[in-house]
Design a protein around this motif. Structure first.
Motif, PDB file in Angstrom:
ATOM      1  N   UNK A 288       0.834  -1.210   0.000  1.00 33.74           N
ATOM      2  CA  UNK A 288       0.000   0.000   0.000  1.00 33.74           C
ATOM      3  C   UNK A 288       0.866   1.256   0.000  1.00 33.74           C
ATOM      4  N   UNK A 289       1.927   1.235   0.792  1.00 31.87           N
ATOM      5  CA  UNK A 289       2.803   2.403   0.881  1.00 31.87           C
ATOM      6  C   UNK A 289       3.375   2.766  -0.490  1.00 31.87           C
ATOM      7  N   UNK A 290       3.876   1.768  -1.201  1.00 32.25           N
ATOM      8  CA  UNK A 290       4.483   2.020  -2.507  1.00 32.25           C
ATOM      9  C   UNK A 290       3.435   2.474  -3.512  1.00 32.25           C
ATOM     10  N   UNK A 291       2.300   1.812  -3.524  1.00 29.07           N
ATOM     11  CA  UNK A 291       1.236   2.157  -4.486  1.00 29.07           C
ATOM     12  C   UNK A 291       0.801   3.605  -4.306  1.00 29.07           C
ATOM     13  N   UNK A 292       0.568   4.019  -3.062  1.00 23.61           N
ATOM     14  CA  UNK A 292       0.106   5.385  -2.804  1.00 23.61           C
ATOM     15  C   UNK A 292       1.217   6.404  -3.071  1.00 23.61           C
ATOM     16  N   UNK A 293       2.456   6.022  -2.786  1.00 24.92           N
ATOM     17  CA  UNK A 293       3.578   6.920  -3.032  1.00 24.92           C
ATOM     18  C   UNK A 293       3.744   7.181  -4.531  1.00 24.92           C
ATOM     19  N   UNK A 294       3.714   6.115  -5.325  1.00 20.56           N
ATOM     20  CA  UNK A 294       3.856   6.267  -6.772  1.00 20.56           C
ATOM     21  C   UNK A 294       2.702   7.090  -7.338  1.00 20.56           C
ATOM     22  N   UNK A 295       1.497   6.868  -6.808  1.00 20.45           N
ATOM     23  CA  UNK A 295       0.332   7.645  -7.246  1.00 20.45           C
ATOM     24  C   UNK A 295       0.522   9.129  -6.967  1.00 20.45           C
ATOM     25  N   UNK A 296       1.029   9.439  -5.776  1.00 19.30           N
ATOM     26  CA  UNK A 296       1.244  10.841  -5.394  1.00 19.30           C
ATOM     27  C   UNK A 296       2.278  11.499  -6.294  1.00 19.30           C
ATOM     28  N   UNK A 297       3.397  10.809  -6.527  1.00 13.26           N
ATOM     29  CA  UNK A 297       4.457  11.373  -7.372  1.00 13.26           C
ATOM     30  C   UNK A 297       3.955  11.591  -8.792  1.00 13.26           C
ATOM     31  N   UNK A 298       3.241  10.599  -9.324  1.00 11.32           N
ATOM     32  CA  UNK A 298       2.723  10.724 -10.692  1.00 11.32           C
ATOM     33  C   UNK A 298       1.692  11.816 -10.840  1.00 11.32           C
ATOM     34  N   UNK A 299       0.885  12.039  -9.805  1.00  8.86           N
ATOM     35  CA  UNK A 299      -0.179  13.045  -9.909  1.00  8.86           C
ATOM     36  C   UNK A 299       0.364  14.466  -9.879  1.00  8.86           C
ATOM     37  N   UNK A 300       1.644  14.626  -9.466  1.00  5.02           N
ATOM     38  CA  UNK A 300       2.227  15.971  -9.421  1.00  5.02           C
ATOM     39  C   UNK A 300       2.514  16.554 -10.781  1.00  5.02           C
ATOM     40  N   UNK A 301       2.737  15.696 -11.777  1.00  4.84           N
ATOM     41  CA  UNK A 301       3.013  16.179 -13.126  1.00  4.84           C
ATOM     42  C   UNK A 301       4.301  16.983 -13.195  1.00  4.84           C
ATOM     43  N   UNK A 302       4.335  17.932 -14.143  1.00  4.76           N
ATOM     44  CA  UNK A 302       5.536  18.736 -14.365  1.00  4.76           C
ATOM     45  C   UNK A 302       5.696  19.825 -13.315  1.00  4.76           C
ATOM     46  N   UNK A 303       4.641  20.564 -13.050  1.00  8.33           N
ATOM     47  CA  UNK A 303       4.734  21.733 -12.164  1.00  8.33           C
ATOM     48  C   UNK A 303       4.169  21.485 -10.777  1.00  8.33           C
ATOM     49  N   UNK A 304       3.494  20.358 -10.572  1.00 10.20           N
ATOM     50  CA  UNK A 304       2.929  20.068  -9.267  1.00 10.20           C
ATOM     51  C   UNK A 304       1.579  20.731  -9.049  1.00 10.20           C
TER      52      UNK A 304
END
Length: 436
Positions: free
Chosen positions: A296-312
């Motif tokens: 769960x930790x990895x899945x949510x972490x990757x989701x958060x990083x990906x959702x930031x896009x270029x500028x956040x």
């Protein structure tokens, strides 16, 4: 103390560290804000206090001649060795590890300061033993200086902190000119131990089939039979090398001693470490094997990083963190929050700040005229590099979850203070780099 010497400091190093600390305070604050804007954590207040204290300590240490502690590093090392041993027995349990001392909500983690003490002691030994003819003896003593605190920290058990001592040993040994085959031996031994430790769970959760060799690792009798067999082969090979001076005996002993050690320490690890800690080492290969636990930790972490896009999404505008999907978001996964809110561009800035620190450390290693100072600089740079690579890799899902914080940014007073003690020592070395 000559306060005027503050003007001689390595300002790129200091300013990069301070910039990272400020970013850390900002995102520790962000981690404590909910989606409705409510502040549910006061961690950021404590982090500000630790930040101010750490910067002051750093400045004071930069004015102190680091060479004055040369004659006292053994006492510093053994004091913290006793302290982490006391902690392993009587300390507070936090996140499954008895690694803390404190009263109420205030606590310190002695193992963080053990890193600095070990760097200083190993640096002194490598400096004083530089002319020893017996390089094997030099390597063994250096390894003992490192692995005694590692063994105690593993008893807590705190796998993440214990792992940090490995790059300290490898970096400092390499800079000190210890034979590369010895350094590679340690890397081989550690890799073998790690693989043999996770193999049983890898079989159960990923392969989902049974193999006799892997099943044997769970059999105590088979483990000790193999350890004994490898040890006998090693002893006979050493005898053969000493008697006949044939090089192939050396390499047989080299390989089988590494195998014996790997089997022995993997056996110990499987009985000392808890299953969830071993699972953390495994789950990055396939987070879906434990989607509600370590995965769960990895899945949510990757989701958060990906959702930031270029500028956040902007400061305080993240969703994964503010909706509380990310666990341990002010410590282990603070990079995930940062990336979601600051995006790819923010991540590049963060990478550049760490790069500046590591470049300044490398430059200092090359320019200082004092071998002791050079070894200390290599050890501190190893800590910073390892924390950065493992934590960021962990947040991206390309490194196992080990509980290693992102140095300078993650919430934690002990980690921040110990790190800035290291930066202060680096500044002291830099100011006096041309002095004899």
């Amino acid at each position: 103390m000559n306060v005027k010497r503050l003007g001689e400091m390595d300002f790129p190093l200091l300013l990069s560290a301070v910039a990272l600390i400020i970013l850390g305070v900002m995102f520790v604050f962000s981690a404590g804000v909910t989606s409705t804007g409510d502040i549910v954590s006061t961690e950021y207040i404590r982090q500000i206090i630790w930040a101010v204290l750490s910067i002051v300590v750093c400045l004071v240490l930069s004015l102190v001649d680091y060479r004055r502690i040369y004659d006292f590093v053994e006492y510093i090392y053994f004091f913290f060795l006793l302290l982490i041993l006391y902690t392993a027995v009587f300390g507070k349990v936090v996140n499954g590890a008895r690694a803390w001392l404190g009263i109420g909500s205030f606590g310190i983690q002695p193992s963080e300061f053990m890193k600095i003490a070990t760097i200083l002691y190993l640096a002194k030994y490598l400096d004083s033993s530089g002319r020893e003819a017996d390089e094997t003896h030099r390597f063994i003593i250096s390894a003992l200086i490192i692995f005694v605190p590692v063994a105690i920290i593993l008893l807590q058990p705190d796998l993440g902190t214990a792992l940090v001592f490995i790059p300290i040993f490898l970096f400092m040994s390499y800079i000190a000119g210890i034979r590369l085959t010895y350094i590679l031996y340690v890397a081989f031994f550690i890799a073998g131990t790690g693989i043999l430790t996770v193999l049983p769970l890898w079989q159960s959760y990923i392969l989902k089939s049974s193999y006799p060799f892997i099943n044997a690792l769970s059999n105590t009798k088979v483990d000790f039979l193999l350890i004994g067999l490898f040890a006998i082969i090693c002893v006979l090979s050493i005898f053969g090398y000493l008697r006949y001076r044939k090089r192939y005996f050396y390499w047989i002993a080299y390989i089988f001693s590494g195998l014996a050690g790997s089997f022995l320490f993997s056996f110990i690890a499987r009985h000392v470490l808890k299953e969830y800690q071993i699972m953390r080492l495994l789950v990055f290969l396939d987070p879906s094997i434990d989607p509600r636990g370590a995965g769960w930790n990895i899945i949510q972490s990757i989701t958060a990083i990906g959702s930031g896009g270029i500028l956040g999404k902007g400061f305080l505008q993240g969703t994964q963190s503010h909706y509380r999907y990310l666990p341990q978001q002010s410590t282990d996964f603070i990079f995930s929050i940062f990336s979601e809110e600051m995006g790819f561009i923010g991540g590049i800035v963060l990478f550049l700040l760490f790069l500046v620190i590591l470049i300044r450390c490398t430059t200092l290693m090359k320019t200082t005229s004092d071998p002791f100072g050079s070894y200390v600089a290599s050890g501190i740079s190893a800590v910073i590099f390892f924390h950065f690579v493992i934590n960021v890799g962990m947040a991206m899902g390309i490194m196992p979850i080990t509980g290693i914080p992102l140095i300078f940014l993650s919430y934690g007073g002990s980690s921040l203070l110990a790190t800035m003690i290291g930066i202060g020592i680096l500044q002291s070395i830099y100011i006096r780099r041309f002095e004899h």
